[in-house]
Scaffold this motif. Structure first.
Motif, PDB file in Angstrom:
ATOM      1  N   VAL A 103       0.837  -1.165  -0.019  1.00 38.52           N
ATOM      2  CA  VAL A 103      -0.110  -0.109   0.071  1.00 38.52           C
ATOM      3  C   VAL A 103       0.828   1.393   0.123  1.00 38.52           C
ATOM      4  CG1 VAL A 103       0.056  -0.030   2.611  1.00 38.52           C
ATOM      5  CG2 VAL A 103      -2.039   1.200   1.087  1.00 38.52           C
ATOM      6  N   LYS A 104       0.339   2.151  -0.701  1.00 36.77           N
ATOM      7  CA  LYS A 104       1.134   3.693  -0.883  1.00 36.77           C
ATOM      8  C   LYS A 104       0.072   4.365  -0.305  1.00 36.77           C
ATOM      9  CE  LYS A 104       4.192   2.397  -4.926  1.00 36.77           C
ATOM     10  NZ  LYS A 104       3.913   0.940  -4.800  1.00 36.77           N
ATOM     11  N   GLU A 105       0.543   5.758   0.291  1.00 33.93           N
ATOM     12  CA  GLU A 105      -0.073   6.848   1.064  1.00 33.93           C
ATOM     13  C   GLU A 105      -0.806   7.607  -0.029  1.00 33.93           C
ATOM     14  OE1 GLU A 105       2.360   9.239   3.684  1.00 33.93           O
ATOM     15  OE2 GLU A 105       2.677   7.469   4.939  1.00 33.93           O
ATOM     16  N   THR A 106      -0.333   7.412  -1.104  1.00 34.90           N
ATOM     17  CA  THR A 106      -0.881   8.397  -2.307  1.00 34.90           C
ATOM     18  C   THR A 106      -1.962   7.689  -2.862  1.00 34.90           C
ATOM     19  OG1 THR A 106       1.013   7.529  -3.984  1.00 34.90           O
ATOM     20  CG2 THR A 106       1.217   9.549  -2.686  1.00 34.90           C
ATOM     21  N   GLU A 107      -2.323   6.362  -2.692  1.00 34.08           N
ATOM     22  CA  GLU A 107      -3.189   5.719  -3.371  1.00 34.08           C
ATOM     23  C   GLU A 107      -4.392   5.650  -2.640  1.00 34.08           C
ATOM     24  OE1 GLU A 107      -0.256   2.932  -6.059  1.00 34.08           O
ATOM     25  OE2 GLU A 107      -1.466   2.088  -4.437  1.00 34.08           O
ATOM     26  N   PRO A 108      -5.733   5.431  -3.361  1.00 27.84           N
ATOM     27  CA  PRO A 108      -7.017   5.338  -2.491  1.00 27.84           C
ATOM     28  C   PRO A 108      -7.332   4.231  -1.672  1.00 27.84           C
ATOM     29  CG  PRO A 108      -7.195   5.559  -4.947  1.00 27.84           C
ATOM     30  CD  PRO A 108      -5.641   5.390  -4.606  1.00 27.84           C
ATOM     31  N   THR A 109      -7.751   4.495  -0.558  1.00 25.43           N
ATOM     32  CA  THR A 109      -7.602   3.392   0.552  1.00 25.43           C
ATOM     33  C   THR A 109      -8.349   2.054   0.164  1.00 25.43           C
ATOM     34  OG1 THR A 109      -9.465   4.457   1.744  1.00 25.43           O
ATOM     35  CG2 THR A 109      -7.146   5.236   2.463  1.00 25.43           C
ATOM     36  N   ASP A 110      -9.336   2.228  -0.672  1.00 22.40           N
ATOM     37  CA  ASP A 110     -10.207   1.030  -1.204  1.00 22.40           C
ATOM     38  C   ASP A 110      -9.758   0.249  -2.118  1.00 22.40           C
ATOM     39  OD1 ASP A 110     -10.609   3.011  -3.073  1.00 22.40           O
ATOM     40  OD2 ASP A 110     -12.607   2.849  -3.102  1.00 22.40           O
ATOM     41  N   ALA A 111      -8.298   0.668  -2.744  1.00 20.48           N
ATOM     42  CA  ALA A 111      -7.754   0.177  -3.729  1.00 20.48           C
ATOM     43  C   ALA A 111      -6.695  -0.997  -3.221  1.00 20.48           C
ATOM     44  CB  ALA A 111      -6.973   0.886  -4.580  1.00 20.48           C
ATOM     45  N   HIS A 112      -6.832  -1.684  -2.088  1.00 18.99           N
ATOM     46  CA  HIS A 112      -5.781  -2.466  -1.503  1.00 18.99           C
ATOM     47  C   HIS A 112      -6.630  -3.603  -0.767  1.00 18.99           C
ATOM     48  CE1 HIS A 112      -3.806   1.559  -1.763  1.00 18.99           C
ATOM     49  NE2 HIS A 112      -2.819   0.628  -2.173  1.00 18.99           N
ATOM     50  N   TRP A 113      -5.993  -4.706  -0.731  1.00 19.73           N
ATOM     51  CA  TRP A 113      -6.429  -5.736  -0.109  1.00 19.73           C
ATOM     52  C   TRP A 113      -5.629  -6.276   1.031  1.00 19.73           C
ATOM     53  CZ3 TRP A 113      -7.202  -4.306  -4.873  1.00 19.73           C
ATOM     54  CH2 TRP A 113      -8.397  -3.983  -5.523  1.00 19.73           C
ATOM     55  N   SER A 114      -5.898  -7.011   1.958  1.00 24.33           N
ATOM     56  CA  SER A 114      -5.210  -7.826   2.983  1.00 24.33           C
ATOM     57  C   SER A 114      -4.372  -8.902   2.209  1.00 24.33           C
ATOM     58  CB  SER A 114      -5.603  -8.540   3.871  1.00 24.33           C
ATOM     59  OG  SER A 114      -6.421  -7.326   4.896  1.00 24.33           O
ATOM     60  N   SER A 115      -2.980  -9.335   2.910  1.00 26.22           N
ATOM     61  CA  SER A 115      -2.466 -10.277   2.088  1.00 26.22           C
ATOM     62  C   SER A 115      -1.251 -10.833   3.291  1.00 26.22           C
ATOM     63  CB  SER A 115      -1.721  -9.899   0.769  1.00 26.22           C
ATOM     64  OG  SER A 115      -0.247  -9.332   1.000  1.00 26.22           O
TER      65      SER A 115
END
Length: 471
Positions: A189-201
């Motif tokens: 995850v990157k701080e500059t990207e939307p929070t809903d564009a990431h998944w747990s792994s």
């Protein structure tokens, strides 16, 4: 004659032998839906639709998978700039893509998986690569996972690239990698990207790298090994090269044949949104080119031949298709539409010769010349034979004028009954004027129709009308 296809992996034309008799599995790299499609994208759809139709015509059962990449760097960049959810942008463009596919009579895929719907499968594949020593989490602990290029000795075989000559991909700081040539399987995850564009792994929240998506989805729908992997020539490296490496390093057989189509260029460069040199289907339709004529234009050259787009070439293709259309309508009015089945041997030979659509269309035009001769002579058996052969060939190419797909498209279907009724009324008035020998009135009706873009042709079966210019 056995179908022979050019296989990029062996750089040779090979006999196509399905791994399971009677069945074919095809995976086609679909689009990243960052923006609306252009006709360069649509060439890919048409080329592989023709391949699929030919396989179906020969009696094979085809499972056709075409993915959609609905999350990536460019989509997220647009999300940030537009202040809209990434998934809304992806969905909006996917609807436009589906519309254009339907407009060009491209058969719907058997399965059309979304990248965001297959995160679990990607995790399993990445974990397998880590366990086998072919992938590793970034030492910084930022959630990135990379494929170790040098751990796979055959890397570069598909594209002919040599690892020693390769530049490092620009998907992460080089200090997070063991080697600059390694590529991302999972992006933290990157701080500059939307929070809903990431998944747990298992390695931290993030999203998939581009290449892992296709390997995971192909395995999910076609199994560990399948017959044909398709895509544009520009995807050979690095995308397809990376797919091969990660899939085979994980112990999968993966694709047995690699079939790549050449690009459609505007000027000296391929059509690309990033270059700003694109033409879309709407633009062509607004210029008076029908979708069926666009399909004819895209299908006419051999799929491995580059298309250098020009308005002149497109309009020449439209004229050529109108000649085909004219014969089919005239013959069908006289002898009925027929029930097309077999294609001429010369057409089959051309299609089996690495899908040589250019040679196949030459057979279509030769058969139409014979059919026109039969029409002039009034030889109904010969007319019927030519018509059924032509329609069988056109069905394989997806351009049969009598196919209901070409009724006018979604927007045209609503008005078609109204137009039919109005033209029928005008033609009835013209017929009444001719019956009473009022030639001036009859000519006036015909001229009014012509001014409205409707051409009337008197045939033995009665008047026939078409929209647009006659050739």
């Amino acid at each position: 004659m056995t179908l022979r296809l050019y296989d990029t992996a062996t750089r040779s034309v090979r006999d196509f032998v399905p791994s399971t008799p009677g069945q074919v599995g095809i995976y086609l790299c679909g689009l990243t839906v960052q923006s609306s499609p252009h006709i360069g994208h649509l060439r890919s759809a048409v080329n592989y639709d023709v391949l699929r139709r030919w396989l179906l015509h020969t009696g094979l059962d085809v499972t056709f998978v075409r993915n959609v990449t609905d999350v990536d760097d460019k989509i997220l960049e647009k999300s940030a700039k537009q202040g809209r959810p990434f998934w809304a942008i992806a969905y909006e463009n996917r609807l436009l893509l589906d519309r254009d596919y339907r407009s060009l009579n491209v058969l719907a895929p058997t399965y059309e998986p979304l990248a965001t719907g297959h995160i679990t499968e990607m995790h399993a594949l990445i974990q397998s690569l880590i366990e086998r020593g072919h992938a590793y989490p970034a030492e910084s602990g930022n959630g990135d996972v990379y494929f170790d290029v040098l751990s796979y000795p055959e890397y570069g075989a598909l594209s002919g690239q040599k690892p020693a000559d390769m530049r490092a991909p620009e998907d992460a700081p080089v200090w997070d990698k063991r080697d600059g040539r390694d590529f991302a399987l999972w992006k933290g995850v990157k701080e500059t990207e939307p929070t809903d564009a990431h998944w747990s792994s298992p390695w931290g929240r993030g999203r998939p790298g581009w290449h892992i998506e296709c390997s995971a989805m192909a395995q999910r729908y076609l199994g560990d090994e399948f017959d044909i992997h398709g895509g544009g020539l520009d995807l050979t490296f690095p995308h397809h090269e990376n797919e091969v490496a990660q899939s085979k390093a994980a112990g999968l057989g993966f694709a047995r044949y690699w079939v790549h189509h050449a690009l459609l260029n505007l000027g000296e460069s391929k059509m690309s949104k990033s270059l700003g040199n694109v033409i879309d289907l709407d633009t062509l339709v607004e210029a008076g080119i029908r979708p069926v004529e666009v399909r004819y234009y895209l299908a006419s050259p051999h799929y491995r031949s580059r298309i250098d787009y020009s308005d002149e070439a497109l309009r020449e293709a439209a004229v050529a298709y109108k000649r085909i259309e004219g014969f089919v309508h005239r013959a069908a009015e006289l002898v009925g539409p027929g029930r097309p089945k077999a294609v001429p041997p010369a057409f089959a030979d051309a299609m089996n010769d690495d899908l040589n659509t250019s040679a196949a269309l030459a057979v279509v035009h030769d058969t139409i010349r014979e059919g026109n001769t039969a029409l002039a002579a009034g030889d109904e058996p010969a007319i019927r034979g030519a018509l059924t052969a032509v329609r069988a060939m056109l069905a394989v190419l997806g351009i049969d004028p009598l196919d209901t797909a070409w009724d006018g498209g979604e927007s045209g279907n609503d008005l078609k009954p109204v137009v039919d009724s109005l033209v029928a009324l005008a033609l009835e008035q013209r017929a009444q004027a001719r019956a009473r020998k009022d030639w001036a009135a009859a000519d006036q009706v015909r001229d009014q129709l012509k001014n409205a873009g409707i051409q009337v042709e008197d045939t033995p079966a009665g008047p026939r009308w078409t929209v647009g210019e006659q050739h």
